[in-house]
Design a protein around this motif. Sequence first.
Motif, short mmCIF file in Angstrom:
data_model
loop_
_atom_site.label_atom_id
_atom_site.label_comp_id
_atom_site.label_asym_id
_atom_site.label_seq_id
_atom_site.Cartn_x
_atom_site.Cartn_y
_atom_site.Cartn_z
N VAL A 100 4.62 7.81 -10.08
CA VAL A 100 4.05 8.70 -9.07
C VAL A 100 3.51 7.88 -7.90
CG1 VAL A 100 2.23 10.42 -8.64
CG2 VAL A 100 3.50 10.45 -10.80
N ALA A 101 2.79 6.80 -8.21
CA ALA A 101 2.24 5.94 -7.17
C ALA A 101 3.35 5.25 -6.38
CB ALA A 101 1.31 4.89 -7.79
N LYS A 102 4.40 4.82 -7.07
CA LYS A 102 5.51 4.17 -6.36
C LYS A 102 6.25 5.17 -5.48
CE LYS A 102 9.27 0.94 -6.74
NZ LYS A 102 9.92 -0.05 -7.57
N GLY A 103 6.43 6.39 -5.96
CA GLY A 103 7.05 7.43 -5.13
C GLY A 103 6.23 7.70 -3.89
N GLY A 104 4.92 7.79 -4.04
CA GLY A 104 4.05 8.00 -2.89
C GLY A 104 4.08 6.84 -1.91
N ALA A 105 4.10 5.62 -2.42
CA ALA A 105 4.14 4.44 -1.56
C ALA A 105 5.45 4.37 -0.79
CB ALA A 105 3.94 3.18 -2.38
N ILE A 106 6.56 4.62 -1.46
CA ILE A 106 7.86 4.59 -0.78
C ILE A 106 7.93 5.68 0.26
CG2 ILE A 106 10.34 5.01 -1.12
CD1 ILE A 106 10.12 3.47 -3.74
N ALA A 107 7.43 6.87 -0.06
CA ALA A 107 7.45 7.98 0.90
C ALA A 107 6.58 7.67 2.12
CB ALA A 107 6.98 9.26 0.22
N ALA A 108 5.41 7.10 1.90
CA ALA A 108 4.54 6.75 3.02
C ALA A 108 5.20 5.69 3.90
CB ALA A 108 3.19 6.27 2.51
N MET A 109 5.81 4.70 3.28
CA MET A 109 6.48 3.65 4.05
C MET A 109 7.66 4.23 4.83
SD MET A 109 6.27 0.55 1.31
CE MET A 109 7.04 -0.67 2.35
N TRP A 110 8.39 5.15 4.21
CA TRP A 110 9.52 5.79 4.89
C TRP A 110 9.02 6.59 6.09
CZ3 TRP A 110 10.46 10.98 5.74
CH2 TRP A 110 11.71 11.29 6.28
N ALA A 111 7.95 7.38 5.91
CA ALA A 111 7.42 8.21 6.99
C ALA A 111 6.87 7.37 8.14
CB ALA A 111 6.33 9.14 6.45
#
Length: 132
Positions: A100-111
Amino acid sequence: MARALGPALRNGLRRRCPACGQGALFAGYLRPVAACGACGEALGHIRADDFPPYIAILVAGHVVVPLLLFVEQTWAPPLWLQALVWPVLALALVAVLLPVAKGGAIAAMWALGLADEERQKAPGDQQRGRQA
């Protein structure tokens, strides 16, 4: 290119593509897909590195330690039981929180438009860059 952080983060925390929210973000437990299966957005180049484990351990610690203190002060179970229960609970919680944390981190970096632009150079490249 403007990307909304809120929807991307919501999708990432659900382990979905931050762009469309339909495709899976991971091909396995923690391995990101090269590109979204639904919209084709390239995601494999985004590296979250150490941030997701830091967040998962921080959250797990803030859940487990107050529980441990409450149980100790309320019931005072034997030490062998606590030595068995709390590490298992902490590890299980980190294992659940890590994707969950990795998904959030990747999404934030993508955005935010962050990518793997700091690729490692060969040691000789750094020395040549200083001399030039």
